[in-house]
Design a protein around this motif. Structure first.
Motif, PDB file in Angstrom:
ATOM      1  N   PHE A   7       1.007  -1.202  -0.123  1.00 27.35           N
ATOM      2  CA  PHE A   7       0.017   0.138  -0.038  1.00 27.35           C
ATOM      3  C   PHE A   7       1.492   0.856  -0.082  1.00 27.35           C
ATOM      4  CE2 PHE A   7      -1.803   3.416   2.532  1.00 27.35           C
ATOM      5  CZ  PHE A   7      -2.869   4.041   1.767  1.00 27.35           C
ATOM      6  N   GLU A   8       1.906   1.371   0.919  1.00 20.89           N
ATOM      7  CA  GLU A   8       3.099   2.251   1.165  1.00 20.89           C
ATOM      8  C   GLU A   8       3.534   2.491  -0.340  1.00 20.89           C
ATOM      9  OE1 GLU A   8       5.342   2.274   4.471  1.00 20.89           O
ATOM     10  OE2 GLU A   8       3.909   2.371   5.486  1.00 20.89           O
ATOM     11  N   GLU A   9       3.707   1.787  -1.451  1.00 20.76           N
ATOM     12  CA  GLU A   9       4.393   1.835  -2.330  1.00 20.76           C
ATOM     13  C   GLU A   9       3.613   1.917  -3.131  1.00 20.76           C
ATOM     14  OE1 GLU A   9       7.495   2.330  -4.145  1.00 20.76           O
ATOM     15  OE2 GLU A   9       7.114   1.432  -6.228  1.00 20.76           O
ATOM     16  N   ALA A  10       2.114   2.062  -3.523  1.00 25.84           N
ATOM     17  CA  ALA A  10       1.128   2.090  -4.849  1.00 25.84           C
ATOM     18  C   ALA A  10       1.470   3.923  -4.180  1.00 25.84           C
ATOM     19  CB  ALA A  10       0.013   0.706  -4.316  1.00 25.84           C
ATOM     20  N   ASN A  11       0.915   3.935  -2.616  1.00 29.29           N
ATOM     21  CA  ASN A  11       0.410   5.030  -3.149  1.00 29.29           C
ATOM     22  C   ASN A  11       1.642   6.427  -3.041  1.00 29.29           C
ATOM     23  OD1 ASN A  11      -1.516   7.430  -1.444  1.00 29.29           O
ATOM     24  ND2 ASN A  11      -0.564   7.176   0.666  1.00 29.29           N
ATOM     25  N   ARG A  12       3.116   5.491  -2.740  1.00 32.00           N
ATOM     26  CA  ARG A  12       4.018   7.202  -3.559  1.00 32.00           C
ATOM     27  C   ARG A  12       4.156   6.945  -5.246  1.00 32.00           C
ATOM     28  NH1 ARG A  12       8.993   6.333  -5.691  1.00 32.00           N
ATOM     29  NH2 ARG A  12       8.538   4.070  -6.687  1.00 32.00           N
ATOM     30  N   GLN A  13       3.661   5.750  -5.723  1.00 34.74           N
ATOM     31  CA  GLN A  13       3.924   6.287  -6.594  1.00 34.74           C
ATOM     32  C   GLN A  13       2.276   7.056  -7.202  1.00 34.74           C
ATOM     33  OE1 GLN A  13       4.193   3.015  -9.713  1.00 34.74           O
ATOM     34  NE2 GLN A  13       6.005   2.105  -8.108  1.00 34.74           N
ATOM     35  N   PHE A  69      11.932   7.946  -9.312  1.00 37.83           N
ATOM     36  CA  PHE A  69      10.983   7.597  -8.996  1.00 37.83           C
ATOM     37  C   PHE A  69      11.087   6.692  -8.992  1.00 37.83           C
ATOM     38  CE2 PHE A  69       9.214  12.320  -9.094  1.00 37.83           C
ATOM     39  CZ  PHE A  69       9.687  12.764  -7.694  1.00 37.83           C
ATOM     40  N   GLU A  70      11.292   6.194 -10.174  1.00 38.48           N
ATOM     41  CA  GLU A  70      11.052   4.515 -10.406  1.00 38.48           C
ATOM     42  C   GLU A  70       9.428   3.989 -10.824  1.00 38.48           C
ATOM     43  OE1 GLU A  70      13.580   2.050  -8.228  1.00 38.48           O
ATOM     44  OE2 GLU A  70      15.068   2.224  -9.403  1.00 38.48           O
ATOM     45  N   LEU A  71       8.513   4.749 -11.189  1.00 39.73           N
ATOM     46  CA  LEU A  71       6.995   4.803 -10.972  1.00 39.73           C
ATOM     47  C   LEU A  71       7.051   3.178 -12.197  1.00 39.73           C
ATOM     48  CD1 LEU A  71       5.163   7.911 -11.246  1.00 39.73           C
ATOM     49  CD2 LEU A  71       6.775   6.570  -9.046  1.00 39.73           C
ATOM     50  N   ASN A  72       5.829   2.666 -12.064  1.00 39.41           N
ATOM     51  CA  ASN A  72       5.763   1.410 -12.704  1.00 39.41           C
ATOM     52  C   ASN A  72       4.250   1.189 -12.317  1.00 39.41           C
ATOM     53  OD1 ASN A  72       5.346  -1.332 -14.471  1.00 39.41           O
ATOM     54  ND2 ASN A  72       7.075  -1.791 -13.643  1.00 39.41           N
ATOM     55  N   PRO A  73       3.388   1.906 -12.331  1.00 38.88           N
ATOM     56  CA  PRO A  73       1.525   1.480 -12.106  1.00 38.88           C
ATOM     57  C   PRO A  73       1.575   0.140 -12.074  1.00 38.88           C
ATOM     58  CG  PRO A  73       2.417   4.129 -12.951  1.00 38.88           C
ATOM     59  CD  PRO A  73       3.572   3.939 -13.739  1.00 38.88           C
ATOM     60  N   GLN A  75       2.694  -2.368 -12.853  1.00 44.84           N
ATOM     61  CA  GLN A  75       3.466  -3.482 -11.712  1.00 44.84           C
ATOM     62  C   GLN A  75       3.047  -3.467 -10.895  1.00 44.84           C
ATOM     63  OE1 GLN A  75       7.581  -3.859 -10.553  1.00 44.84           O
ATOM     64  NE2 GLN A  75       7.796  -5.430 -11.752  1.00 44.84           N
ATOM     65  N   ILE A  76       2.894  -2.163  -9.878  1.00 42.08           N
ATOM     66  CA  ILE A  76       2.304  -2.559  -8.549  1.00 42.08           C
ATOM     67  C   ILE A  76       0.600  -2.943  -9.251  1.00 42.08           C
ATOM     68  CG2 ILE A  76       1.281   0.128  -8.932  1.00 42.08           C
ATOM     69  CD1 ILE A  76       3.556  -1.445  -5.804  1.00 42.08           C
ATOM     70  N   PHE A  77       0.236  -2.527 -10.255  1.00 40.49           N
ATOM     71  CA  PHE A  77      -1.282  -2.911  -9.568  1.00 40.49           C
ATOM     72  C   PHE A  77      -1.460  -3.766  -9.768  1.00 40.49           C
ATOM     73  CE2 PHE A  77      -2.640   1.781 -11.670  1.00 40.49           C
ATOM     74  CZ  PHE A  77      -2.848   2.036  -9.944  1.00 40.49           C
ATOM     75  N   SER A  78      -0.714  -5.122 -10.880  1.00 40.71           N
ATOM     76  CA  SER A  78      -0.581  -6.016 -10.858  1.00 40.71           C
ATOM     77  C   SER A  78      -0.372  -6.587  -8.924  1.00 40.71           C
ATOM     78  CB  SER A  78       0.294  -6.788 -11.538  1.00 40.71           C
ATOM     79  OG  SER A  78      -0.381  -6.312 -13.179  1.00 40.71           O
ATOM     80  N   LYS A  79       0.552  -6.505  -8.535  1.00 41.07           N
ATOM     81  CA  LYS A  79       0.581  -7.179  -7.485  1.00 41.07           C
ATOM     82  C   LYS A  79      -0.798  -6.748  -6.360  1.00 41.07           C
ATOM     83  CE  LYS A  79       5.644  -6.275  -6.950  1.00 41.07           C
ATOM     84  NZ  LYS A  79       6.892  -4.884  -6.460  1.00 41.07           N
ATOM     85  N   LEU A  80      -1.027  -5.513  -6.071  1.00 45.46           N
ATOM     86  CA  LEU A  80      -2.800  -5.668  -5.605  1.00 45.46           C
ATOM     87  C   LEU A  80      -3.743  -5.778  -6.074  1.00 45.46           C
ATOM     88  CD1 LEU A  80      -2.337  -1.407  -5.602  1.00 45.46           C
ATOM     89  CD2 LEU A  80      -2.721  -2.651  -3.751  1.00 45.46           C
ATOM     90  N   ARG A  81      -3.442  -6.568  -7.728  1.00 40.11           N
ATOM     91  CA  ARG A  81      -5.142  -7.624  -7.911  1.00 40.11           C
ATOM     92  C   ARG A  81      -4.522  -9.514  -7.539  1.00 40.11           C
ATOM     93  NH1 ARG A  81      -4.541  -4.036 -12.860  1.00 40.11           N
ATOM     94  NH2 ARG A  81      -3.413  -6.382 -14.054  1.00 40.11           N
ATOM     95  N   THR A  82      -3.381 -10.239  -7.394  1.00 42.95           N
ATOM     96  CA  THR A  82      -2.824 -10.172  -7.468  1.00 42.95           C
ATOM     97  C   THR A  82      -3.225 -10.672  -6.139  1.00 42.95           C
ATOM     98  OG1 THR A  82      -1.212  -9.649  -7.141  1.00 42.95           O
ATOM     99  CG2 THR A  82      -2.174 -11.447  -9.009  1.00 42.95           C
ATOM    100  N   ASP A  83      -3.059  -9.599  -5.027  1.00 47.44           N
ATOM    101  CA  ASP A  83      -3.497  -9.465  -3.620  1.00 47.44           C
ATOM    102  C   ASP A  83      -5.125 -10.241  -2.818  1.00 47.44           C
ATOM    103  OD1 ASP A  83      -3.000  -9.194  -0.373  1.00 47.44           O
ATOM    104  OD2 ASP A  83      -4.430  -7.175  -1.424  1.00 47.44           O
ATOM    105  N   THR A  84      -5.856  -9.239  -4.013  1.00 47.54           N
ATOM    106  CA  THR A  84      -6.989  -8.820  -3.733  1.00 47.54           C
ATOM    107  C   THR A  84      -7.651 -10.745  -4.722  1.00 47.54           C
ATOM    108  OG1 THR A  84      -7.445  -6.271  -4.820  1.00 47.54           O
ATOM    109  CG2 THR A  84      -9.716  -7.954  -5.133  1.00 47.54           C
ATOM    110  N   TYR A  85      -7.207 -11.292  -4.912  1.00 45.59           N
ATOM    111  CA  TYR A  85      -7.527 -12.048  -5.606  1.00 45.59           C
ATOM    112  C   TYR A  85      -7.408 -13.164  -4.631  1.00 45.59           C
ATOM    113  CZ  TYR A  85      -6.750 -10.839  -9.979  1.00 45.59           C
ATOM    114  OH  TYR A  85      -6.967  -9.954 -11.504  1.00 45.59           O
ATOM    115  N   ASP A  86      -6.845 -13.148  -3.918  1.00 47.61           N
ATOM    116  CA  ASP A  86      -5.788 -14.115  -2.266  1.00 47.61           C
ATOM    117  C   ASP A  86      -6.572 -13.523  -1.390  1.00 47.61           C
ATOM    118  OD1 ASP A  86      -4.339 -15.581  -3.285  1.00 47.61           O
ATOM    119  OD2 ASP A  86      -2.486 -14.536  -2.363  1.00 47.61           O
ATOM    120  N   ARG A  87      -7.083 -11.704  -0.679  1.00 50.05           N
ATOM    121  CA  ARG A  87      -7.650 -12.067   0.365  1.00 50.05           C
ATOM    122  C   ARG A  87      -9.183 -12.211   0.210  1.00 50.05           C
ATOM    123  NH1 ARG A  87      -7.667  -5.794   1.080  1.00 50.05           N
ATOM    124  NH2 ARG A  87      -5.584  -5.618  -0.335  1.00 50.05           N
TER     125      ARG A  87
END
Ligand code: SF4
Ligand code: SF4
Length: 358
Positions: A7-13, A69-73, A75-87
């Motif tokens: 969440f912190e990394e997504a928020n930063r980006q 800044f190393e932004l990569n929306p 990729q971070i959205f992919s991580k968040l989606r797999t978290d959704t599928y788990d949670r």
């Protein structure tokens, strides 16, 4: 990555993106971000599931690596989606989805063995072309219905929890016209177009290949569903029992549907092999492959069941097809099959939010 770090990394980006706003024409993620001053974990999950993974924002971004800044929306959205599928699914067998998929597969193989036992024990000289020659009607319905009902219950509960977490209220769920529009957006892949010219997928130039293959797959799936529905109507209300002639609605819908699914899956598989891996994660890539190969197995065995129905291989291929169907429904809530539900909820929420402005 632990959830709070994700969440912190997504928020930063996304704070940087909200100041930049260069990508606001690409997809509804960016206007939805602009409507939010402060992001909650539910907000970033909503934005991640609204993302259709077109890569356009990464291609366009002047703040991606090697910028500091190393932004990569994507990729971070992919991580968040797999978290959704788990949670949101139940039961949560740890965090290892492959374990759950394995359990589903094992259960399905057990069902296949059960069906084989029916075939051998009850109807050793069964006629070809009709499943009821060696599987009792009620047993077939029960075997198919159990995983279907299971999947529907799990996904309904998961989607309601997801809706609550992304800030939706129960009263907001009762807007039929908005639902129709949202489902239409999802079915037409309206947001998989990079704002018009197409996605930068699999390379970095815009095109609509992924959208067309995806639409072909969805249309094929729809035809297969229509085939099953028409067959059920013919059987229950018109007293017409399979096997149906080749020139009949159930057979033709099934054959064209299966062919469409195969074309769509093989096209998507080819694109996945060539895509920019920096824009995704190994886990999402694996989830994509599992989904596509499962659908290939589903469509391939379905087509073979019709093609081989007058041969001695019919019983074996039908059993394999039934086991594949049961597997798909059993593992659907725990795999990327579920992306359809979470994405639909997010498109619906986005339509509700954007409605006053529109
Ligand atoms: S991805 Fe890059 S270009 Fe796009 S809005 Fe964010 S910072 Fe701006
Ligand atoms: S990858 Fe495409 S769909 Fe996803 S946020 Fe970026 S522009 Fe939008």
């Amino acid at each position: 990555m632990p959830l709070h770090e994700l969440f912190e990394e997504a928020n930063r980006q996304l704070v940087i993106c909200n100041a930049c706003r260069y990508c606001e024409g690409y997809c509804p993620v960016w206007p939805a971000l602009e409507r939010r001053r402060h992001l909650t974990p539910g907000d970033v999950a909503h934005l991640a599931n609204l993302c259709h993974d077109c890569n356009d924002c990464l291609t366009a971004c002047m703040y991606s690596a090697p910028h500091e800044f190393e932004l990569n929306p994507p990729q971070i959205f992919s991580k968040l989606r797999t978290d959704t599928y788990d949670r949101y699914v139940w039961p949560r067998v740890g965090q290892v989805r492959s374990t759950r998929a394995l359990v589903g597969t094992a259960l399905s193989l057990a069902v296949a063995v059960l069906l084989l036992a029916f075939r051998l024990a009850l109807h050793p000289h069964a006629p070809k072309g009709s499943p009821y020659g060696f599987i009792p009607h009620d047993a077939l319905i029960a075997v198919a219905l159990v995983p279907v009902v299971w999947g529907l219950i799990i996904m309904t509960i998961a989607s309601l929890h997801y809706w609550r977490d992304i800030g939706g209220s129960w009263s907001e769920l009762a807007h039929p016209v908005t639902w129709m529009n949202a489902l239409s957006d999802g079915a037409r892949l309206k947001h998989m177009s990079g704002g018009g010219p197409g996605c930068d997928y699999p390379g970095d130039s815009p095109n609509n290949l992924r959208k067309y293959f995806h639409l072909t797959l969805v249309a094929g799936f729809g035809l297969c569903f229509a085939s099953t529905t028409v067959a059920a109507i013919e059987e229950e209300f018109l007293n017409r029992i399979p096997p149906y002639p080749i020139i009949s609605a159930p057979v033709l819908l099934g054959l064209f549907g299966g062919a469409g699914m195969l074309v769509g899956c093989l096209g998507l598989l080819r694109l996945q092999q060539r895509r920019n891996l920096e824009a995704t994660t190994p886990r999402m890539s694996a989830a994509d492959r599992v989904l596509v190969w499962t659908l290939i197995a589903l469509a391939g065995t379905g087509v073979l069941t019709t093609v081989l129905r007058s041969t001695s291989a019919y019983a074996a291929i039908l059993l394999i097809h039934l086991a594949t169907v049961v597997t798909c429904f059993a593992i659907a809530p725990y795999t990327k099959f579920a992306h359809f539900v979470y994405r639909s909820m997010s498109i619906y929420k986005d339509r509700l939010e954007a409605a006053p402005r529109n």
